[in-house]
Design an enzyme around this catalytic site. Structure first.
Site, PDB file in Angstrom:
ATOM      1  CG  ASP A   1      -0.135  -0.309   2.509  1.00 38.83           C
ATOM      2  OD1 ASP A   1       1.092  -0.105   2.510  1.00 38.83           O
ATOM      3  OD2 ASP A   1      -0.757  -0.747   3.492  1.00 38.83           O
TER       4      ASP A   1
ATOM      5  CD  GLU B   1       0.585   4.217   4.709  1.00 38.91           C
ATOM      6  OE1 GLU B   1      -0.317   4.876   5.258  1.00 38.91           O
ATOM      7  OE2 GLU B   1       1.790   4.513   4.805  1.00 38.91           O
TER       8      GLU B   1
ATOM      9  NE  ARG C   1       3.847  11.029   4.165  1.00 37.91           N
ATOM     10  CZ  ARG C   1       4.924  10.485   3.614  1.00 37.91           C
ATOM     11  NH1 ARG C   1       5.194   9.220   3.828  1.00 37.91           N
ATOM     12  NH2 ARG C   1       5.731  11.208   2.863  1.00 37.91           N
TER      13      ARG C   1
ATOM     14  CG  HIS D   1      11.035   5.110   9.392  1.00 35.68           C
ATOM     15  ND1 HIS D   1      11.113   6.088   8.436  1.00 35.68           N
ATOM     16  CD2 HIS D   1      10.477   4.035   8.782  1.00 35.68           C
ATOM     17  CE1 HIS D   1      10.623   5.631   7.295  1.00 35.68           C
ATOM     18  NE2 HIS D   1      10.229   4.370   7.475  1.00 35.68           N
TER      19      HIS D   1
HETATM   20  C1  UD1 Z   1       6.866   4.692   3.475  1.00 37.78           C
HETATM   21  C2  UD1 Z   1       5.453   4.313   3.044  1.00 37.78           C
HETATM   22  C3  UD1 Z   1       4.726   3.570   4.153  1.00 37.78           C
HETATM   23  C4  UD1 Z   1       5.544   2.399   4.640  1.00 37.78           C
HETATM   24  C5  UD1 Z   1       6.948   2.854   5.019  1.00 37.78           C
HETATM   25  C6  UD1 Z   1       7.801   1.674   5.370  1.00 37.78           C
HETATM   26  C7  UD1 Z   1       4.284   5.811   1.516  1.00 37.78           C
HETATM   27  C8  UD1 Z   1       3.527   7.073   1.351  1.00 37.78           C
HETATM   28  N1  UD1 Z   1       4.713   5.524   2.744  1.00 37.78           N
HETATM   29  O1  UD1 Z   1       6.760   5.621   4.548  1.00 37.78           O
HETATM   30  O2  UD1 Z   1       3.480   3.107   3.655  1.00 37.78           O
HETATM   31  O3  UD1 Z   1       4.902   1.859   5.759  1.00 37.78           O
HETATM   32  O4  UD1 Z   1       7.551   3.530   3.906  1.00 37.78           O
HETATM   33  O5  UD1 Z   1       8.959   2.084   6.023  1.00 37.78           O
HETATM   34  O6  UD1 Z   1       4.508   5.104   0.569  1.00 37.78           O
HETATM   35  N2  UD1 Z   1      14.171   8.349   4.092  1.00 37.78           N
HETATM   36  C9  UD1 Z   1      15.540   8.287   3.907  1.00 37.78           C
HETATM   37  N3  UD1 Z   1      16.089   7.095   3.506  1.00 37.78           N
HETATM   38  C10 UD1 Z   1      15.353   5.968   3.318  1.00 37.78           C
HETATM   39  C11 UD1 Z   1      13.980   6.041   3.543  1.00 37.78           C
HETATM   40  C12 UD1 Z   1      13.387   7.235   3.905  1.00 37.78           C
HETATM   41  O7  UD1 Z   1      16.235   9.271   4.072  1.00 37.78           O
HETATM   42  O8  UD1 Z   1      15.912   4.919   2.989  1.00 37.78           O
HETATM   43  C13 UD1 Z   1      13.554   9.651   4.476  1.00 37.78           C
HETATM   44  C14 UD1 Z   1      13.524  10.657   3.344  1.00 37.78           C
HETATM   45  O9  UD1 Z   1      13.728  11.949   3.846  1.00 37.78           O
HETATM   46  C15 UD1 Z   1      12.096  10.538   2.824  1.00 37.78           C
HETATM   47  C16 UD1 Z   1      11.353  10.301   4.116  1.00 37.78           C
HETATM   48  O10 UD1 Z   1      12.199   9.437   4.872  1.00 37.78           O
HETATM   49  O11 UD1 Z   1      11.654  11.697   2.132  1.00 37.78           O
HETATM   50  C17 UD1 Z   1       9.979   9.694   3.988  1.00 37.78           C
HETATM   51  O12 UD1 Z   1      10.001   8.547   3.163  1.00 37.78           O
HETATM   52  P1  UD1 Z   1       8.622   8.058   2.476  1.00 37.78           P
HETATM   53  O13 UD1 Z   1       8.933   6.847   1.664  1.00 37.78           O
HETATM   54  O14 UD1 Z   1       7.946   9.181   1.767  1.00 37.78           O
HETATM   55  O15 UD1 Z   1       7.700   7.703   3.696  1.00 37.78           O
HETATM   56  P2  UD1 Z   1       7.888   6.684   4.859  1.00 37.78           P
HETATM   57  O16 UD1 Z   1       7.472   7.362   6.101  1.00 37.78           O
HETATM   58  O17 UD1 Z   1       9.235   6.074   4.788  1.00 37.78           O
HETATM   59  N1  UDP Z   2      12.517  -3.853   9.870  1.00 38.83           N
HETATM   60  C1  UDP Z   2      13.892  -3.917   9.669  1.00 38.83           C
HETATM   61  N2  UDP Z   2      14.708  -3.096  10.409  1.00 38.83           N
HETATM   62  C2  UDP Z   2      14.221  -2.201  11.299  1.00 38.83           C
HETATM   63  C3  UDP Z   2      12.806  -2.122  11.483  1.00 38.83           C
HETATM   64  C4  UDP Z   2      11.996  -2.954  10.737  1.00 38.83           C
HETATM   65  O1  UDP Z   2      14.374  -4.719   8.872  1.00 38.83           O
HETATM   66  O2  UDP Z   2      15.008  -1.485  11.932  1.00 38.83           O
HETATM   67  C5  UDP Z   2      11.639  -4.721   9.067  1.00 38.83           C
HETATM   68  C6  UDP Z   2      10.579  -5.466   9.837  1.00 38.83           C
HETATM   69  O3  UDP Z   2      11.048  -6.723  10.286  1.00 38.83           O
HETATM   70  C7  UDP Z   2       9.457  -5.602   8.821  1.00 38.83           C
HETATM   71  C8  UDP Z   2       9.623  -4.378   7.952  1.00 38.83           C
HETATM   72  O4  UDP Z   2      10.923  -3.875   8.193  1.00 38.83           O
HETATM   73  O5  UDP Z   2       9.631  -6.730   7.985  1.00 38.83           O
HETATM   74  C9  UDP Z   2       8.573  -3.368   8.296  1.00 38.83           C
HETATM   75  O6  UDP Z   2       8.891  -2.156   7.738  1.00 38.83           O
HETATM   76  P1  UDP Z   2       8.196  -0.816   8.202  1.00 38.83           P
HETATM   77  O7  UDP Z   2       7.799  -0.915   9.626  1.00 38.83           O
HETATM   78  O8  UDP Z   2       9.128   0.278   7.802  1.00 38.83           O
HETATM   79  O9  UDP Z   2       6.950  -0.725   7.237  1.00 38.83           O
HETATM   80  P2  UDP Z   2       5.441  -1.271   7.291  1.00 38.83           P
HETATM   81  O10 UDP Z   2       5.478  -2.736   7.459  1.00 38.83           O
HETATM   82  O11 UDP Z   2       4.751  -0.558   8.408  1.00 38.83           O
HETATM   83  O12 UDP Z   2       4.891  -0.830   5.978  1.00 38.83           O
END
Ligand code: UD1
Ligand code: UDP
Length: 411
Positions: free
Chosen positions: A98, A134, A213, A244
């Site tokens: 999602d 999502e 979010r 995160h």
């Molecule tokens: C995203 C997904 C969420 C999922 C989550 C898993 C969307 C809208 N959100 O949320 O559904 O549960 O990933 O973790 O698709 N960033 C980094 N490096 C990374 C990853 C993220 O710097 O490797 C920072 C960046 O500034 C980026 C921000 O995190 O702009 C937000 O990332 P984004 O993918 O938009 O949203 P998540 O909160 O990570």
């Molecule tokens: N996970 C990971 N390292 C971390 C935290 C989570 O590998 O420090 C793994 C976790 O085991 C799970 C996945 O990341 O499989 C979940 O990711 P996240 O919570 O970012 O996203 P969501 O599942 O809520 O979309």
């Protein structure tokens, strides 16, 4: 002609949940030609998963921007995934979950008139703003999807209720359990990991993650304050919190929790280290979808830091509880599990309701049958069945008490 598949991933959970699907496709290389498209929505958090599973993206689209907005991210994914579709000309695009990558890739494929297979289809919270975005992402994906890979019977029923025809749904189990099983038996030491500095005393470890979010800001602050309360109230716990990379999460968490005794903030952990922590911890506080699905495998009770969940199976089975984001609620519910061994025991028993480790095979078999125009997509007896719901557990003392009272009443 081989069936050409594009598997799209962009975030940490998509990489974890598609890794073994991609492997299963590549194992059947006589039938499938597979290209992996990495949108780069996350730039770093999934690299170790791809390395571990030796997955080298064929298209690396690099869409991530610091603190990206949903609209600009969506626009970049639409554009770049369309381009990959034109170059590879797939028969099907596989998306997972999602995220914005999943939703925008589905739309891009649809505009190119390429059928979509949606993995982890049919989860619903029935609240458009919770989780945000999502809930909308997955609902829109469902409208445009050709084959729906529903992880559980409940997610299948959600799709049926929305008018999706039963022939286009396959109940597969959640692919995260495939990956978890593949890794969880591997030996793992915390040496040279971000967990190395955590003292190896007899403390009970409380594992915390949060990133949604809709919780940014006040809810996130309340949760941090609750964690501070908990370490004060319970001298025998340590909180381990891999934070995160979203800067909005990090600003709050670092401001409120840095340098707090017995609260260990770490960088995001690579998957194998995270799974090892999950095995070793006492209980889990999280708003993560994937972690809600994984924790029951190791009998770890999950307190869900959200107002509702689209993954209610674990709470229906008594292995998780939705506790919201109020400071008092988090302290009360966590303390209850830390103090009451029976309550803890009740939440740590039972089979994982989300999967059995064979989801990826089911997905690939169904895609092969779809391409060969066979029906059904997968025979009913090959689909994932939820383990029977456990009987309500009563402790021995309760039974004795009930029997004693009943006997006294009869006399
Ligand atoms: C995203 C997904 C969420 C999922 C989550 C898993 C969307 C809208 N959100 O949320 O559904 O549960 O990933 O973790 O698709 N960033 C980094 N490096 C990374 C990853 C993220 O710097 O490797 C920072 C960046 O500034 C980026 C921000 O995190 O702009 C937000 O990332 P984004 O993918 O938009 O949203 P998540 O909160 O990570
Ligand atoms: N996970 C990971 N390292 C971390 C935290 C989570 O590998 O420090 C793994 C976790 O085991 C799970 C996945 O990341 O499989 C979940 O990711 P996240 O919570 O970012 O996203 P969501 O599942 O809520 O979309």
């Amino acid at each position: 002609m081989k069936c050409r598949i594009i598997a799209v991933l962009g975030t940490r959970p998509e990489a974890i949940k598609q890794a073994l699907v991609i492997h299963a496709l590549r194992q059947r290389s006589q039938e499938f030609e597979t290209a992996v498209v990495h949108t780069g929505q996350h730039r770093t958090m999934l690299d170790h998963v791809l390395q571990f599973f030796k997955i080298k993206p064929d298209f690396d689209l690099d869409v991530m921007r610091p603190n990206q907005t949903l609209n600009s991210l969506t626009a970049r994914v639409l554009d770049t995934v369309e381009n990959a579709c034109h170059r590879f000309e797939p028969h099907m695009v596989l998306v997972q979950g999602d995220t914005t990558t999943a939703f925008a890739s589905t739309l891009a494929a649809y505009y190119c008139k390429i059928p979509v297979g949606h993995i982890e289809a049919g989860l619903r919270s029935h609240d458009l703003y919770n989780p945000f975005p999502e809930e909308a992402n997955r609902r829109i994906a469902s409208v445009l999807t050709e084959i729906h890979f529903a992880p559980t019977a409940l997610s299948r029923d959600n799709l049926l209720a929305e008018g999706v025809s039963a022939e286009r749904i396959v109940v597969t189990g959640n692919t995260v359990i495939d990956t978890l099983r593949a890794l969880s038996s591997l030996p793992h030491s915390w040496e040279n990991t971000p967990l190395a500095g955590i003292p190896d005393d007899s403390s009970r470890l409380v594992l915390v993650t949060s990133h949604r979010r809709e919780s940014l800001g006040t809810d996130q602050e309340n949760m941090c304050l609750a964690l501070k309360d908990l370490v004060k109230l319970h001298p025998d716990i340590r909180i381990v919190y891999p934070v995160h990379l979203n800067p909005n999460v990090r600003t709050t968490v670092n401001a409120l929790l840095q340098n707090t005794n017995r609260i260990h903030l770490t960088e995001p952990l690579d998957y194998i280290t995270f799974v090892s922590l999950l095995r070793r911890c006492f209980l889990v506080l999280t708003d993560s979808g994937g972690i809600q699905e994984e924790a029951p495998t190791f009998g770890k009770p999950v307190l869900v830091l959200r107002k509702l969940t689209e993954r209610p199976e674990a709470s229906q089975f008594g292995m998780a509880k939705i506790i919201g984001m109020s400071r008092e609620g988090i302290v009360r519910e966590t303390s209850h599990l830390l103090n009451d061994a029976n309550a803890y025991q009740d939440m740590s028993e039972g089979d994982n309701p989300y999967g059995d480790g064979h989801s990826s095979e089911r997905i690939v078999e169904a895609v092969a049958r779809w391409y060969a125009k066979k029906t059904p997509l997968l025979e009913a007896d090959k689909q994932f069945k939820l383990a029977p719901r456990p009987q309500p557990r009563r402790r021995k003392t309760d039974y004795e008490e009930i029997a004693r009272k009943a006997a006294a009443g009869k006399e």
